[in-house]
Design a protein around this motif. Structure first.
Motif: not given
Length: 243
Positions: A149-156, A178-180, A184-186
């Motif tokens: 993962q790269i970028g905003e990784t922790k939520y997904g 898609c769930v991951s 992250t989007i939420r």
């Protein structure tokens, strides 16, 4: 901010990336962060990027220019003998661009940083997946680290860690990603649809399956709604806490 995931399965490789980029709350735009090169019958390569947009676009632009140049002038990812050599070439390209544009001081150096995920397959070898750091060095996915993962990784990340199985189908892998991405989007306004998907099936050099999930995409929305509902049901079925 951005969010990209590259996943290694027994059946091949799966890539997913969002398209949101911003330089502040009042400067938000949409940019594709996934790029592919395909030589039918011989190789397929996909690159995803996170970090400074000018840096990542310069990397892709320089790779494209070198693909057109004579092979003896600069190393080209379209003539590299292995995916390791592809990762080496891309890492050296990234490092040279970051070095060229940074100025003195730690703050200036960090401005041009970028991270990359590159994966693919060259005929006669196995599918391989790499994560490339801003310094140009890289690591390869394996049994102990089968996805990057790269970028905003922790939520997904939690859903992938809990549910990943190397034997899973591409369809289940896409559902999981898609769930991951929905999680992250939420949780982070810096990540958003549209989302780009690409699937490389092992030993298939003729067909690259890809899809863009646009805003209000019916499948992505059904997964997001179904996951939220399933979480609610699961929470209700857990043992009640007693003081």
């Amino acid at each position: 901010m951005t969010y990209c995931v590259g996943m290694r399965l027994n059946k091949g490789l799966v890539f997913m990336s969002d398209t949101r980029t911003n330089a502040g709350v009042d400067d938000i735009s949409q940019v594709r962060k996934m790029r592919s090169w395909h030589v039918p019958g011989e190789r397929v390569i996909t690159l995803m990027s996170a970090g400074n947009l000018a840096t990542t676009q310069a990397v892709v632009g320089l790779l494209d220019e070198r693909n057109k140049a004579p092979a003896d002038r600069h190393p080209s990812i379209l003539s590299a003998p292995s995916m390791f050599a592809v990762a080496m070439t891309i890492g050296e390209t990234l490092r040279s661009i970051v070095t060229r544009y940074r100025t003195e001081g730690p703050m200036a150096e960090s401005i041009f940083r970028a991270s990359l995920i590159v994966g693919g397959q060259i005929k006669g070898s196995e599918p391989r997946l790499f994560m490339i750091y801003p310094e140009g060095n890289f690591i390869e996915a394996g049994e102990d680290n089968p996805f990057f993962q790269i970028g905003e990784t922790k939520y997904g990340r939690p859903i992938i860690v809990r549910s990943y199985d190397p034997a899973m189908s591409f369809e289940d892998a896409v559902k999981l990603l898609c769930v991951s991405f929905d999680s992250t989007i939420r949780a982070n306004a810096g990540v958003d649809l549209p989302i780009d998907l690409k699937v490389h099936e092992r030993d298939d050099f003729t067909t690259v399956r890809e899809r863009r999930f646009e805003r209000h995409d019916s499948y992505f929305q059904s997964v997001a709604d179904g996951w939220a509902e399933a979480l609610g049901i699961a929470l209700a079925e857990l043992p009640d806490f007693q003081f």
